[in-house]
Design an enzyme around this catalytic site. Structure first.
Site, PDB file in Angstrom:
ATOM      1  N   GLU A 127       0.805  -1.237   0.000  1.00  0.00           N
ATOM      2  CA  GLU A 127       0.000   0.000   0.000  1.00  0.00           C
ATOM      3  C   GLU A 127       0.831   1.277   0.000  1.00  0.00           C
ATOM      4  O   GLU A 127       0.626   2.157   0.838  1.00  0.00           O
ATOM      5  CB  GLU A 127      -0.956  -0.013   1.197  1.00  0.00           C
ATOM      6  CG  GLU A 127      -1.911  -1.197   1.167  1.00  0.00           C
ATOM      7  CD  GLU A 127      -2.914  -1.207   2.321  1.00  0.00           C
ATOM      8  OE1 GLU A 127      -2.738  -0.442   3.284  1.00  0.00           O
ATOM      9  OE2 GLU A 127      -3.862  -2.010   2.256  1.00  0.00           O
ATOM     10  N   ASN A 169       2.217  -5.230  -3.082  1.00  0.00           N
ATOM     11  CA  ASN A 169       0.812  -5.547  -2.808  1.00  0.00           C
ATOM     12  C   ASN A 169       0.019  -4.266  -2.565  1.00  0.00           C
ATOM     13  O   ASN A 169       0.481  -3.367  -1.845  1.00  0.00           O
ATOM     14  CB  ASN A 169       0.763  -6.431  -1.548  1.00  0.00           C
ATOM     15  CG  ASN A 169      -0.573  -7.082  -1.287  1.00  0.00           C
ATOM     16  OD1 ASN A 169      -1.111  -7.774  -2.166  1.00  0.00           O
ATOM     17  ND2 ASN A 169      -1.124  -6.892  -0.097  1.00  0.00           N
ATOM     18  N   HIS A 206     -10.279  -6.075  -2.557  1.00  0.00           N
ATOM     19  CA  HIS A 206     -11.365  -5.826  -1.595  1.00  0.00           C
ATOM     20  C   HIS A 206     -12.458  -5.066  -2.353  1.00  0.00           C
ATOM     21  O   HIS A 206     -12.452  -3.842  -2.400  1.00  0.00           O
ATOM     22  CB  HIS A 206     -10.853  -5.000  -0.413  1.00  0.00           C
ATOM     23  CG  HIS A 206      -9.832  -5.694   0.424  1.00  0.00           C
ATOM     24  ND1 HIS A 206     -10.126  -6.820   1.165  1.00  0.00           N
ATOM     25  CD2 HIS A 206      -8.526  -5.441   0.646  1.00  0.00           C
ATOM     26  CE1 HIS A 206      -9.039  -7.216   1.812  1.00  0.00           C
ATOM     27  NE2 HIS A 206      -8.053  -6.394   1.514  1.00  0.00           N
ATOM     28  N   GLU A 235      -6.118 -10.760  -1.279  1.00  0.00           N
ATOM     29  CA  GLU A 235      -6.974 -10.516  -0.102  1.00  0.00           C
ATOM     30  C   GLU A 235      -8.437 -10.424  -0.514  1.00  0.00           C
ATOM     31  O   GLU A 235      -9.199  -9.587  -0.014  1.00  0.00           O
ATOM     32  CB  GLU A 235      -6.546  -9.216   0.600  1.00  0.00           C
ATOM     33  CG  GLU A 235      -5.087  -9.207   1.027  1.00  0.00           C
ATOM     34  CD  GLU A 235      -4.648  -7.923   1.737  1.00  0.00           C
ATOM     35  OE1 GLU A 235      -5.510  -7.132   2.156  1.00  0.00           O
ATOM     36  OE2 GLU A 235      -3.426  -7.720   1.869  1.00  0.00           O
ATOM     37  N   ASP A 237     -12.184 -10.222  -1.058  1.00  0.00           N
ATOM     38  CA  ASP A 237     -13.518 -10.270  -0.459  1.00  0.00           C
ATOM     39  C   ASP A 237     -14.424  -9.350  -1.272  1.00  0.00           C
ATOM     40  O   ASP A 237     -13.952  -8.408  -1.891  1.00  0.00           O
ATOM     41  CB  ASP A 237     -13.532  -9.944   1.057  1.00  0.00           C
ATOM     42  CG  ASP A 237     -12.789  -8.683   1.444  1.00  0.00           C
ATOM     43  OD1 ASP A 237     -12.642  -7.767   0.615  1.00  0.00           O
ATOM     44  OD2 ASP A 237     -12.355  -8.603   2.613  1.00  0.00           O
TER      45      ASP A 237
HETATM   46  C1  XIL Z   1      -6.526  -6.034   8.123  1.00  0.00           C
HETATM   47  C2  XIL Z   1      -6.914  -7.169   9.043  1.00  0.00           C
HETATM   48  O1  XIL Z   1      -7.835  -8.006   8.375  1.00  0.00           O
HETATM   49  C3  XIL Z   1      -7.530  -6.627  10.306  1.00  0.00           C
HETATM   50  O2  XIL Z   1      -7.702  -7.662  11.260  1.00  0.00           O
HETATM   51  C4  XIL Z   1      -6.645  -5.544  10.920  1.00  0.00           C
HETATM   52  O3  XIL Z   1      -7.315  -4.947  12.019  1.00  0.00           O
HETATM   53  C5  XIL Z   1      -6.292  -4.480   9.900  1.00  0.00           C
HETATM   54  O4  XIL Z   1      -5.688  -5.100   8.764  1.00  0.00           O
HETATM   55  N1  XIL Z   1      -4.996  -4.514   3.501  1.00  0.00           N
HETATM   56  C6  XIL Z   1      -4.024  -5.353   4.015  1.00  0.00           C
HETATM   57  C7  XIL Z   1      -4.337  -6.199   5.187  1.00  0.00           C
HETATM   58  O5  XIL Z   1      -2.950  -5.462   3.430  1.00  0.00           O
HETATM   59  O6  XIL Z   1      -3.215  -6.395   6.001  1.00  0.00           O
HETATM   60  C8  XIL Z   1      -5.459  -5.637   5.998  1.00  0.00           C
HETATM   61  O7  XIL Z   1      -5.798  -6.570   7.020  1.00  0.00           O
HETATM   62  C9  XIL Z   1      -6.649  -5.326   5.130  1.00  0.00           C
HETATM   63  C10 XIL Z   1      -6.292  -4.306   4.079  1.00  0.00           C
END
Ligand code: XIL
Length: 299
Positions: A127, A169, A206, A235, A237
């Site tokens: 990020e 990422n 996401h 990741e 969802d």
């Molecule tokens: C999130 C986790 O799912 C949570 O439990 C935590 O509180 C915050 O981080 N991008 C990422 C992940 O790279 O590490 C994040 O995970 C979600 C967004």
């Protein structure tokens, strides 16, 4: 095949999930996770605040709980994440300049040494680009150490463990039309042209009403792969867990030979960081949702 991991393996790919160390005592959770997935990402346990809570004092107890559970259950592990603006320990948040730069390097070396030879892919930098229309870097303490911080992180990581694929990422880089996507694309192109060691790009994916899935995701994956890097969905969802959108994401990965695999960000909806969006493949009781069958059929 009748599990996600076995179905993905038919094309040489994996299907993974985020695992939280605090849930490893929940047999419903571990039952689903051990049955269905063949790649594991620690949801929080390998982050900077977890692994180096005091400067120079590393703590891998929870990270190792996730790592050992994964390996004992026959899964591979994605490492997440070595350099990030968020979830930094307090001592790192208060550093700047050359001391922060050195702390980042020391952190990468310390964590990668502990897991040397054991991690399939590392998210070296997470990020680092800004949302919105600039296409530029996100402001952060790491960014203020100098624009070369990302390539320094990757060069450090390659020297620390040459066996891991090294990934950049990010989120909101799935839509080819977004400035953020173009910014990351231009960085990867530049890194490849100058020999900065980068092997893969992770697309967090996401998807929600503010940043929905778009069918040009496949174009994005293809264009990054054409730069000479692997791509991965890291990741996933989807707000509401539309079965057709889940199938589209799977088909986009399968269409790109350099797409290594797919990781969903949790097991049941109740495990999700966005549980209010019911974005995952299993409901709160651990039952398969329609999106599950849709994914399994597409694989
Ligand atoms: C999130 C986790 O799912 C949570 O439990 C935590 O509180 C915050 O981080 N991008 C990422 C992940 O790279 O590490 C994040 O995970 C979600 C967004």
């Amino acid at each position: 095949e009748n599990t996600l991991g076995a179905a993905a393996a038919q094309s040489g790919r994996y299907f993974g999930t985020a695992i939280a160390s605090g849930k490893l005592g929940d047999s419903t959770y571990t039952g689903i996770a051990s049955r269905e997935f063949n790649m594991v990402t620690a949801e929080n346990e390998m982050k900077i605040d977890a692994t180096e809570p005091q400067r120079g004092q590393f703590n891998f107890s929870n990270a190792d709980r996730v790592y050992n559970w994964a390996v004992q259950n026959g899964k591979k592990v994605r490492g997440h994440t070595l350099a990030w603006y968020s979830q930094q320990p307090g001592w790192m948040q208060s550093l700047s300049g050359s001391s922060l730069r050195q702390a980042m390097i020391d952190h990468i070396n310390g964590v990668m040494a502990h897991y040397k030879g054991k991690i399939a892919q590392w998210d070296v930098v997470n990020e680092a680009f800004a949302d919105g229309n600039s296409g530029g870097r996100r402001d952060s303490n790491l960014q203020r150490t100098g624009n070369d911080w990302i390539e320094v992180a990757f060069r450090t990581a390659r020297a620390a463990d040459s066996s891991a694929k090294l990934c950049y990422n990010d989120y909101n880089i799935e839509n080819w039309n977004w400035a953020k996507t173009q910014g990351v694309y231009n960085m990867v192109r530049d890194f490849k042209s100058r020999g900065v060691p980068i092997d893969c790009v992770g697309f967090q994916s996401h998807f929600n009403s503010g940043s929905p899935y778009d069918s040009n995701f496949r174009t994005t994956l293809q264009n990054f792969a054409a730069l000479g890097v692997d791509v991965a969905i890291t990741e996933l969802d989807i707000q509401g867990a539309s079965a057709s959108t889940y199938a589209n994401v799977v088909n986009d990965c399968l269409a790109v030979s350099r797409c290594l695999g797919i990781t969903v960000w949790g097991v049941r909806d109740s495990d999700s960081w966005r549980s209010d969006q019911s974005p995952l493949l299993f409901d709160n009781n651990g039952n398969k949702k329609s999106a599950y069958s849709s994914v399994l059929n597409a694989l």
